[in-house]
Design a protein around this motif. Sequence first.
Motif, PDB file in Angstrom:
ATOM      1  N   GLY A   1      21.893 -18.575 -52.827  1.00 33.41           N
ATOM      2  CA  GLY A   1      22.051 -18.665 -54.283  1.00 33.41           C
ATOM      3  C   GLY A   1      23.089 -17.689 -54.800  1.00 33.41           C
ATOM      4  O   GLY A   1      23.903 -18.012 -55.674  1.00 33.41           O
ATOM      5  N   TYR A   2      23.080 -16.463 -54.256  1.00 30.29           N
ATOM      6  CA  TYR A   2      24.081 -15.465 -54.666  1.00 30.29           C
ATOM      7  C   TYR A   2      25.494 -15.935 -54.306  1.00 30.29           C
ATOM      8  O   TYR A   2      26.437 -15.743 -55.079  1.00 30.29           O
ATOM      9  CB  TYR A   2      23.802 -14.124 -53.986  1.00 30.29           C
ATOM     10  N   LEU A   3      25.650 -16.550 -53.143  1.00 33.31           N
ATOM     11  CA  LEU A   3      26.969 -17.021 -52.712  1.00 33.31           C
ATOM     12  C   LEU A   3      27.429 -18.215 -53.542  1.00 33.31           C
ATOM     13  O   LEU A   3      28.619 -18.359 -53.849  1.00 33.31           O
ATOM     14  CB  LEU A   3      26.941 -17.375 -51.225  1.00 33.31           C
TER      15      LEU A   3
ATOM     16  N   GLN B   1      30.640 -20.713 -57.964  1.00 27.42           N
ATOM     17  CA  GLN B   1      30.683 -21.232 -59.330  1.00 27.42           C
ATOM     18  C   GLN B   1      31.607 -20.390 -60.200  1.00 27.42           C
ATOM     19  O   GLN B   1      32.338 -20.917 -61.053  1.00 27.42           O
ATOM     20  CB  GLN B   1      29.271 -21.251 -59.918  1.00 27.42           C
ATOM     21  N   PHE B   2      31.602 -19.076 -59.993  1.00 33.06           N
ATOM     22  CA  PHE B   2      32.493 -18.180 -60.737  1.00 33.06           C
ATOM     23  C   PHE B   2      33.953 -18.553 -60.465  1.00 33.06           C
ATOM     24  O   PHE B   2      34.764 -18.630 -61.396  1.00 33.06           O
ATOM     25  CB  PHE B   2      32.233 -16.732 -60.326  1.00 33.06           C
TER      26      PHE B   2
ATOM     27  N   HIS C   1      21.808  -6.669 -54.651  1.00 34.49           N
ATOM     28  CA  HIS C   1      21.368  -7.872 -53.942  1.00 34.49           C
ATOM     29  C   HIS C   1      22.508  -8.891 -53.884  1.00 34.49           C
ATOM     30  O   HIS C   1      22.750  -9.521 -52.844  1.00 34.49           O
ATOM     31  CB  HIS C   1      20.154  -8.495 -54.639  1.00 34.49           C
ATOM     32  N   ASN C   2      23.197  -9.071 -55.011  1.00 37.23           N
ATOM     33  CA  ASN C   2      24.339  -9.996 -55.059  1.00 37.23           C
ATOM     34  C   ASN C   2      25.436  -9.547 -54.099  1.00 37.23           C
ATOM     35  O   ASN C   2      25.976 -10.361 -53.337  1.00 37.23           O
ATOM     36  CB  ASN C   2      24.900 -10.060 -56.482  1.00 37.23           C
ATOM     37  N   LEU C   3      25.766  -8.259 -54.149  1.00 36.31           N
ATOM     38  CA  LEU C   3      26.871  -7.759 -53.338  1.00 36.31           C
ATOM     39  C   LEU C   3      26.526  -7.761 -51.852  1.00 36.31           C
ATOM     40  O   LEU C   3      27.386  -8.085 -51.011  1.00 36.31           O
ATOM     41  CB  LEU C   3      27.247  -6.348 -53.801  1.00 36.31           C
ATOM     42  N   ARG C   4      25.302  -7.423 -51.512  1.00 36.35           N
ATOM     43  CA  ARG C   4      24.915  -7.430 -50.097  1.00 36.35           C
ATOM     44  C   ARG C   4      25.018  -8.838 -49.503  1.00 36.35           C
ATOM     45  O   ARG C   4      25.381  -8.999 -48.330  1.00 36.35           O
ATOM     46  CB  ARG C   4      23.484  -6.907 -49.935  1.00 36.35           C
ATOM     47  N   ALA C   5      24.688  -9.839 -50.295  1.00 39.09           N
ATOM     48  CA  ALA C   5      24.802 -11.225 -49.809  1.00 39.09           C
ATOM     49  C   ALA C   5      26.245 -11.535 -49.441  1.00 39.09           C
ATOM     50  O   ALA C   5      26.517 -12.163 -48.410  1.00 39.09           O
ATOM     51  CB  ALA C   5      24.296 -12.195 -50.877  1.00 39.09           C
TER      52      ALA C   5
ATOM     53  N   CYS D   1      19.549 -25.937 -54.856  1.00 35.96           N
ATOM     54  CA  CYS D   1      18.174 -25.547 -54.511  1.00 35.96           C
ATOM     55  C   CYS D   1      18.107 -24.940 -53.113  1.00 35.96           C
ATOM     56  O   CYS D   1      17.197 -24.191 -52.786  1.00 35.96           O
ATOM     57  CB  CYS D   1      17.235 -26.754 -54.540  1.00 35.96           C
ATOM     58  N   ASN D   2      19.100 -25.324 -52.257  1.00 34.87           N
ATOM     59  CA  ASN D   2      19.120 -24.905 -50.857  1.00 34.87           C
ATOM     60  C   ASN D   2      17.864 -25.371 -50.114  1.00 34.87           C
ATOM     61  O   ASN D   2      17.210 -24.611 -49.414  1.00 34.87           O
ATOM     62  CB  ASN D   2      19.269 -23.393 -50.728  1.00 34.87           C
ATOM     63  N   LYS D   3      17.533 -26.654 -50.273  1.00 37.91           N
ATOM     64  CA  LYS D   3      16.373 -27.194 -49.567  1.00 37.91           C
ATOM     65  C   LYS D   3      16.466 -28.709 -49.530  1.00 37.91           C
ATOM     66  O   LYS D   3      17.222 -29.335 -50.285  1.00 37.91           O
ATOM     67  CB  LYS D   3      15.082 -26.778 -50.262  1.00 37.91           C
ATOM     68  N   ASN D   4      15.703 -29.304 -48.604  1.00 34.31           N
ATOM     69  CA  ASN D   4      15.573 -30.765 -48.603  1.00 34.31           C
ATOM     70  C   ASN D   4      14.855 -31.161 -49.881  1.00 34.31           C
ATOM     71  O   ASN D   4      13.820 -30.594 -50.214  1.00 34.31           O
ATOM     72  CB  ASN D   4      14.756 -31.234 -47.402  1.00 34.31           C
TER      73      ASN D   4
END
Length: 426
Positions: free
Chosen positions: A128-130, A135-136, A176-180, A19-22
């Motif tokens: 999330g993209y990272l 996961q991949f 967006h994925n690649l820029r991350a 989630c990337n959050k508390n």
Amino acid sequence: MKKLKYKKFTGLHIVCKKCNKNIEVSSVPYRGCVHPIDKQKYKAIVKINGIRKTRDLKATEYDEAVKELLRFKEDLANPINITSMLPEIKYELLVDFIMMYSDWLENINVPKYEQKIRTPKYIRETIGYLLKLAQFLKDKGHDLEKLTIYQVNKFMLGDYYEHLKQTIKSPSTFNHNLRAIKNFYNFLVYEKELIILNIPKKMKLLYESPNPTTIADEDFLLLLSKINPEDSIQTLKNGVKKNRFRPYTKDGIELCAYTGMRLEEVTSLKYSDIIMSADRKLDYVIGTDLKFQRAHNSDSTKAVKTVYIPVSPELENLLKRLNYQENIGLDKYLIAGDENITRSSLAKQLSHSFTFYRRQAGLEDGISIKHLRKTFLTKLHLQTGLTESMGYQKTASVVLKNYIDKTAVAREVKRRNFSFFRTVGN
């Protein structure tokens, strides 16, 4: 589902790396997080001399996490002891650097002059993209608890690059994925000064062909006719039912269409933004270019970039329905001004509602609420040619490239009886 034990203790938090959050709040533990325990971590967040310090804790048991937190506080209180007695912690794992990057994006332990304001949504999506990349690699058989950043080579990233190309249809989403990943490696090389190859530097973004489309008048009117409380329940894939109708849904969508502002900017418009002429008639409405503000004026050292929204007959009728005459000058939102809802939540709600009613109207899947802005700017361009003068974009080239529907222009030129030889047909 098993979760990390939560019990309130000052400075101790639980974060979900998915989630990337508390995810703990005293009244509502876990905040609806549905991710497994291996995605959760105890995290220490304390303030020393007004400076926020954080550390992901290794403990997975509550009592051990508390002890580790107390040791962290003691270390911070005795910085001399830290440097002289404790061995230097050397981070090498890919997942550790992803979490470091997350903290850096949040400006944690970043000098004030280097800090940049980023929205929680941007940070959440970037990490999330990272995590998708991680996961991949895990699915490919790599142990994330042992995989160091130095072991991630160009062949592994090359496989992921091809995976993205095969599984993502939209060039924009792919980029967006690649820029991350590119920005992550820039962080590793230039901020953390790791001695590694900047592998993604050679990876090419896909060409995003700017071919803006607009919503036909009859399609928009059809969509508006579908907005009603009787047929407004959407059943999600997980079985959850959502009511997409609110008393202000139609007004919010129309305000997007008649102002040409971005969704978050529309939800921020107030009655005090309506400007009246000397004879007390509607003159224009002042909007704020929030995207420009974040990118070029995050420290508010420059004047706010405003957009001068023209009052069309449609916008005037809408403002009358919103009782502007009774509320003129008030510091109150035009949409959902009396509701207990954040502007970001309202924007998300309107976007989901638009998609729901667009499907109800049987319109093509490629249309989203963002197309209302393209439609407005195309109409404004064709009828006045003054779009860039009103502040909707920084330059005319941006408007022409990204917002003007060329097919609509071609039809309008034909309607005006354009002829190569002016004598033909006369």
